[in-house]
Scaffold this active site. Sequence first.
Site, short mmCIF file in Angstrom:
data_model
loop_
_atom_site.label_atom_id
_atom_site.label_comp_id
_atom_site.label_asym_id
_atom_site.label_seq_id
_atom_site.Cartn_x
_atom_site.Cartn_y
_atom_site.Cartn_z
CE LYS A 119 -4.78 5.10 1.88
NZ LYS A 119 -4.00 5.60 2.12
CD GLU A 151 -1.70 8.25 8.80
OE1 GLU A 151 -2.23 7.35 8.58
OE2 GLU A 151 -0.52 8.80 7.88
CB CYS A 155 -1.29 0.27 0.98
SG CYS A 155 -2.23 -1.33 1.41
CG HIS A 199 -1.56 4.52 5.08
ND1 HIS A 199 -1.37 5.14 3.51
CD2 HIS A 199 -1.44 3.70 5.56
CE1 HIS A 199 -1.84 3.63 3.33
NE2 HIS A 199 -1.32 2.87 4.57
CG PHE A 236 -0.53 -5.77 4.17
CD1 PHE A 236 -0.79 -4.88 5.33
CD2 PHE A 236 -1.90 -6.48 3.50
CE1 PHE A 236 -2.40 -5.50 6.00
CE2 PHE A 236 -3.13 -6.70 4.12
CZ PHE A 236 -3.02 -5.69 5.09
CG HIS A 263 -6.41 1.31 0.89
ND1 HIS A 263 -4.78 2.34 0.21
CD2 HIS A 263 -5.34 0.89 1.85
CE1 HIS A 263 -3.94 1.93 0.85
NE2 HIS A 263 -4.11 1.42 1.88
#
Lengths: 376, 425
Positions: free
Chosen positions: B347, B326, B175, B315, B411, B352
């Site tokens: 997002k 975050e 991502c 993010h 990930f 996403h």
Amino acid sequence: MTEAVVITGIGLLSSLGEGIAPHVEAARGARKAVIDFESFAPYPVHPLGTVELDRQIPKKSDQRQMEPWQRIGVYAAGLALDSAGIKGDAEAKDRLHVIVAAGGGERDHAVDGQILTGLKTAANPGVFLNERLLGDLRPTLFLAQLSNLLAGNISIVHGVTGPSRTFMGEEQAGVDAVRVAHARIAAGQAEMLLVGGSYNAERRDMLLLFELGGALLKGAPIPTFSRTPGQDGMVTGSVGAFLVLESAKSAMARGAKVLARLDAVSADRVRRDDGAITRSLVKQFLGHHVEPAGLLVSAAPGLAGAAAEESAALAAVAAGRTPVAVGDLVGHAIEAAFPVAVALAAALLSEGEAASALVTGVGHHRGEGVASLSAA
Amino acid sequence: MMTDVRDAHGRPLVAVTGIGLVTSLGRGKADNWARLTAGQSGIHRITRFPVEGLRTSIAGTVDDLFSQPFAAPELSEKLAMLAADEAVGQAGLGSRGNFPGQLFMAVPPVELEWPQKQVLAGDGAEAVSYDTLLAAAAAHTHRAYHEMFLFGTVADRIADHFGTRGSPISLSTACSSGATAIQMGVEAIRRGETDAALCIGTDGSVHAEALIRFSLLSALSTHNDPPEEASKPFSKNRDGFVMGEGGAALVLESYASARARGAEILGFVLGCGEKGDGFHRTRSSPDGRPAIVAMQDALTDAGLEPYHIDYVNAHGTSTPENDKMEAMSCTAVFGPRMTSLPISSNKSMVGHTLTAAGAVEAVFSLLTIARGRIPPTINYREPDPNIPLDVVPNLARDARVRRVISNSFGFGGQNTCLVFGDGPA
């Protein structure tokens, strides 16, 4: 600013075994390739033998979280870290950059077969597919499939926590991984880098992809550079190949043994018109110091046309000599094909086989690359 | 040695001279920006495939680009093509089909999909195995599938179309891939390898199996109704991310060459930071150290201090864990000032976009700087007491924004942060 780039770690795992020795022996003709003609007939593959995974991946839980292509890669990466003498150096591993050339997508073949069978008679195929996927896919399989999870697993298993990038794109991913790794160290953007890739050939899903393109050889293979149109194709092999690259300065500072120097790496991608591969390689050779008596190592996939063009290019710089075809020794390893060729060249130089080596990598569908190495 | 075309580290400054964008909010940056700053959502009920039986039935898909069924790499290619066309057109660099720079592309992993496998499985009544499929493949009557599902093909076709130079890079850092594509372009320009780079993030891979895989990891929001309220980053009731699709492209150029040709400068990529996390395959280190180091490295790389940053493009996935980590990491980097430093998540509106996200959000970050308007975090109705931040709730805000840090985490322990600015640091 251009730093000299050296190879201080080599990690190799293939059908021949692990480490430098069996691969050097095979390149010298003292060890025969291991080919399995039965399991995936009519497609021969170079299978991975029995590997004591615990030696590089101590936790069973880690082993379970990976598919074979990832285990092969993590294992070979561990060998490279050992070879470079940094396996136990937490500080070095926290700074170590990683570039991995990876494919991915290992399927659950049994589940796929059952679903495809069921889809033929399902009243509502879309709903059937949803139900079966929800019920039959292992949640962790997804992670075992993600391309960047080889790098992720190297990080988890070996404690390598510098930045990592994963390149995709078949053979050229391997070429570009080595090229960019070299360029970053040469430019001072990284001091030390772990670079390589892995491939599991013992997968029908990958055989399927390549057979769709008519790129596989069936039956008993003859040497790569003797194959003729119609009797050619890839014989894939399970391979993990990683290198530790670092600036000569860094290697000297930590007293590391230099196995070989990685002098230059180039890559190109041309439309595959007649003669295009030859022209690309010949043009790339201009950026390398090629010694006519040097070692030639090829990552050729085994397609006759491409091999002929590669030969023609090599004839221009080293007439009358046939390269060591790495695919004949360990099988063609797609993303790992170029890394394993460079690793083998470095291993041979470290064993005093020659003063320099020229490595060529021509992808089965796209991409051409060259690396030149010299003895330490 | 800092000169007017080099940064504090003596490296070539990297300017942005073209940007392009496609998301579920629309095509082109004008359309996207208008809807993003109006707080509109592109998330909707999925119509591409049946959603019966699925816990999640919504996504930010980009529809209407094909009149026939298509595979994920085909949509990913199309999204990249549209975004790159806009970016290259704006940059006005080179000539049509002759882009004088390298290509760095974040592309989703691809593999044969169910429709192709069904074709190969044939019509017979017998049980299907991979040997059935291999036998069908051996007839070599479906050669197009081979090229379509090679990992390198999307980038190959973009390279051919735009005439980029050298060997195109297809990459994945999960991502954070889109941010990595930009970072690699920056590095190549700094090395002096190229004067220009076309950096693209694309992802058109919302299909049943992809959705189900994320669903099985319990990563997706199940607030299906109404769809536009499902993605709620930093909210107390956030319950997962919403898959999105999109393509974003940036033309990067050495400032020296951009200036020499009189190009309009849209902004600068001032710094990049990147750190691996060996804690877990999907979870972040509990102490947030990798994300903190990635942000700090990006600032150092840019030659900036935390106080120079005016806005954090988060993010902000809307998963319980990411947003908490975050917020904590940002607080560690920016200190007490973090409670008043605006941070918002695109997002909340586009979902996403996975492989594309870092590039999509880079484009939004540059637009934030250029237009002096901070896009909101929508669906912010239940503040999370553990995240006491200024998330620019629900309404866009006018503000002078000179420098932005954009976070991307993925990930596999991927953490990539980029710093954008209106001028050299």
